[in-house]
Design a protein around this motif. Structure first.
Motif, PDB file in Angstrom:
ATOM      1  N   LEU A  91       5.511  -1.510  -7.401  1.00  0.00           N
ATOM      2  CA  LEU A  91       4.406  -0.992  -6.596  1.00  0.00           C
ATOM      3  C   LEU A  91       4.805   0.271  -5.844  1.00  0.00           C
ATOM      4  O   LEU A  91       4.095   1.281  -5.866  1.00  0.00           O
ATOM      5  CB  LEU A  91       3.934  -2.070  -5.617  1.00  0.00           C
ATOM      6  N   GLU A  92       5.951   0.239  -5.209  1.00  0.00           N
ATOM      7  CA  GLU A  92       6.356   1.369  -4.389  1.00  0.00           C
ATOM      8  C   GLU A  92       6.792   2.569  -5.218  1.00  0.00           C
ATOM      9  O   GLU A  92       6.778   3.705  -4.724  1.00  0.00           O
ATOM     10  CB  GLU A  92       7.447   0.946  -3.416  1.00  0.00           C
ATOM     11  N   SER A  93       7.152   2.358  -6.481  1.00  0.00           N
ATOM     12  CA  SER A  93       7.486   3.496  -7.336  1.00  0.00           C
ATOM     13  C   SER A  93       6.277   4.391  -7.545  1.00  0.00           C
ATOM     14  O   SER A  93       6.425   5.595  -7.796  1.00  0.00           O
ATOM     15  CB  SER A  93       8.020   3.014  -8.683  1.00  0.00           C
ATOM     16  N   ILE A  94       5.073   3.826  -7.425  1.00  0.00           N
ATOM     17  CA  ILE A  94       3.845   4.608  -7.517  1.00  0.00           C
ATOM     18  C   ILE A  94       3.424   5.134  -6.152  1.00  0.00           C
ATOM     19  O   ILE A  94       3.000   6.283  -6.015  1.00  0.00           O
ATOM     20  CB  ILE A  94       2.708   3.752  -8.122  1.00  0.00           C
ATOM     21  N   LEU A  95       3.577   4.315  -5.112  1.00  0.00           N
ATOM     22  CA  LEU A  95       3.055   4.668  -3.794  1.00  0.00           C
ATOM     23  C   LEU A  95       3.951   5.637  -3.015  1.00  0.00           C
ATOM     24  O   LEU A  95       3.450   6.508  -2.298  1.00  0.00           O
ATOM     25  CB  LEU A  95       2.836   3.403  -2.970  1.00  0.00           C
ATOM     26  N   ARG A  96       5.245   5.499  -3.124  1.00  0.00           N
ATOM     27  CA  ARG A  96       6.166   6.298  -2.313  1.00  0.00           C
ATOM     28  C   ARG A  96       6.013   7.808  -2.534  1.00  0.00           C
ATOM     29  O   ARG A  96       6.061   8.581  -1.560  1.00  0.00           O
ATOM     30  CB  ARG A  96       7.612   5.864  -2.580  1.00  0.00           C
ATOM     31  N   PRO A  97       5.840   8.279  -3.774  1.00  0.00           N
ATOM     32  CA  PRO A  97       5.665   9.728  -3.955  1.00  0.00           C
ATOM     33  C   PRO A  97       4.434  10.293  -3.243  1.00  0.00           C
ATOM     34  O   PRO A  97       4.356  11.505  -3.013  1.00  0.00           O
ATOM     35  CB  PRO A  97       5.534   9.878  -5.474  1.00  0.00           C
TER      36      PRO A  97
END
Length: 249
Positions: A212-218
């Motif tokens: 999930l965070e691989s998409i949200l963090r950027p």
């Protein structure tokens, strides 16, 4: 003077007196007429909540299950500024993608099959020593149908020309990543995200914080709250959680 809440138990007790899902989201959404996307609207229970909390909100609902459409249509007549979209969302446009429904309820349907070898399913555990009942149970799940799928970025830019999404709610039984991928760079328009993370093997696919965070963090999102925790009374694990992410600007 700032109050000292002391130990963790005391802090949590004070939190529970002041906050719930509604109050946390109202604290974060700083508009009286927010634009809300309800992905996986089902029979409209979230829509009713949103219109109760923000009567002037604009709500776009997405639901591919035809058995939910009558209730959603009725709600769109009851409330103003409600758009009912009778298709699913994903990372690719598809006129006929395989979707699975189940006899138990429409809320557990989605693009991922229920896992008939699940070790975390309480229902399967109860039936594990009864072969006839187990076979009957299998007949009630994973009914195939085909539904239309669209990318959300195209809907935002071309169909509705939405400039800001104050709240994006996704509840799609493990298909959340594909929906976020379908937002592309339009994810930058989202202010608050509330979604589900499933860790158990009830479905043939689970999710992780890393995915999930691989998409949200950027896009500068950070975790704000774990809003709900569903525990498994059979094996002590956490089955799924609701998480709230906030875009930091």
């Amino acid at each position: 003077m700032t109050k000292n809440f002391g130990k963790n138990e005391e802090r949590t007790s004070e939190y529970l007196k002041k906050f719930n899902r509604e109050k946390v989201l109202k604290l974060l959404v700083d508009s009286n007429s927010p634009t809300i996307l309800d992905v996986g609207a089902n029979n409209g229970s979230s829509l009713v909540e949103f219109k109760k909390w923000w009567p002037s909100s604009k709500v776009h609902c997405f639901e591919p299950q035809s058995e939910c459409w009558d209730e959603l249509d009725d709600l769109s007549n009851e409330f103003t500024n409600v758009h009912i979209n009778k298709f699913a969302l994903g990372n690719k446009n598809d006129e006929s993608k395989e979707f699975y429904s189940h006899d138990l309820n429409t809320g557990i349907s989605g693009f991922n099959k229920i896992n008939i070898e699940s070790k975390d399913s309480i229902d399967l555990s109860k039936l594990s020593n009864d072969s006839k009942s187990l076979e009957n149970h299998k007949k009630t799940i994973n009914h195939k149908r085909n539904v239309q799928v669209k990318r959300l970025d195209e809907y935002i830019k071309n169909d509705k020309n939405i400039n800001q999404i104050d709240l994006l709610k996704i509840d799609t039984q493990g298909y959340e990543l594909e929906i976020l991928e379908g937002l592309g760079t339009e994810l930058n328009k989202v202010r608050i995200l509330i979604t589900e993370l499933m860790f158990y093997d009830y479905y043939e696919k689970s999710l992780s914080f890393y995915e999930l965070e691989s998409i949200l963090r950027p896009f500068n999102f950070s975790l704000y709250d774990i809003n709900h925790v569903a525990k498994n009374p059979m094996n002590g694990r956490t089955d799924w959680i609701d998480v709230i992410y906030v875009q930091n600007r």
